[in-house]
Design a protein around this motif. Sequence first.
Motif, PDB file in Angstrom:
ATOM      1  N   SER A 175      51.934  25.811  86.110  1.00  0.00           N
ATOM      2  CA  SER A 175      51.954  25.233  87.486  1.00  0.00           C
ATOM      3  C   SER A 175      53.191  23.943  87.476  1.00  0.00           C
ATOM      4  O   SER A 175      53.695  23.598  88.492  1.00  0.00           O
ATOM      5  N   THR A 176      53.418  23.620  86.385  1.00  0.00           N
ATOM      6  CA  THR A 176      54.476  22.541  86.392  1.00  0.00           C
ATOM      7  C   THR A 176      55.897  23.064  86.004  1.00  0.00           C
ATOM      8  O   THR A 176      56.922  22.326  86.083  1.00  0.00           O
TER       9      THR A 176
ATOM     10  N   TYR B  64      46.943  27.594  75.682  1.00  0.00           N
ATOM     11  CA  TYR B  64      46.993  27.575  76.876  1.00  0.00           C
ATOM     12  C   TYR B  64      48.163  26.970  77.588  1.00  0.00           C
ATOM     13  O   TYR B  64      48.660  26.106  77.000  1.00  0.00           O
ATOM     14  N   HIS B  65      48.793  27.675  78.462  1.00  0.00           N
ATOM     15  CA  HIS B  65      50.239  27.031  78.917  1.00  0.00           C
ATOM     16  C   HIS B  65      50.118  27.050  80.381  1.00  0.00           C
ATOM     17  O   HIS B  65      49.570  27.928  81.118  1.00  0.00           O
ATOM     18  N   ASP B  66      50.455  25.886  80.890  1.00  0.00           N
ATOM     19  CA  ASP B  66      50.185  25.485  82.232  1.00  0.00           C
ATOM     20  C   ASP B  66      51.517  25.733  82.991  1.00  0.00           C
ATOM     21  O   ASP B  66      52.572  24.983  82.718  1.00  0.00           O
TER      22      ASP B  66
END
Length: 112
Positions: free
Chosen positions: A104-105, A100-102
């Motif tokens: 949004s940041t 999982y790679h966020d």
Amino acid sequence: MAKIGLLSFVKRNFVLDECGYQISDEDRSDEIIGRLEVFRKGKGLCWKNRQYFVKAMQQPDQIYVSKPYRSLIDMQLCLTISKVVRANGVIVVVCFDMAYHDKSTESVQITV
């Protein structure tokens, strides 16, 4: 059609019994470096309180996708897809940990 366990974003897969105990070694454990041996193997560990197990058992006809969390195996963000499977009268929960790679940041810029 590709097998799900061979997809590049699948970090590992494992099987839990109906009580939440891991009854399989983790597939792809050879890719895990620098972690405790017990977590590499996984067999015998109990995951009965993890949402991916609880939710799968509560809704056995559904596929459950967990919220992202940090894996104890490699401390990276992942999510787990789980599903109850019945085979030869035995109930198991099949689990796949996905990278999982966020994003949004990524574009957050802070200036003072």
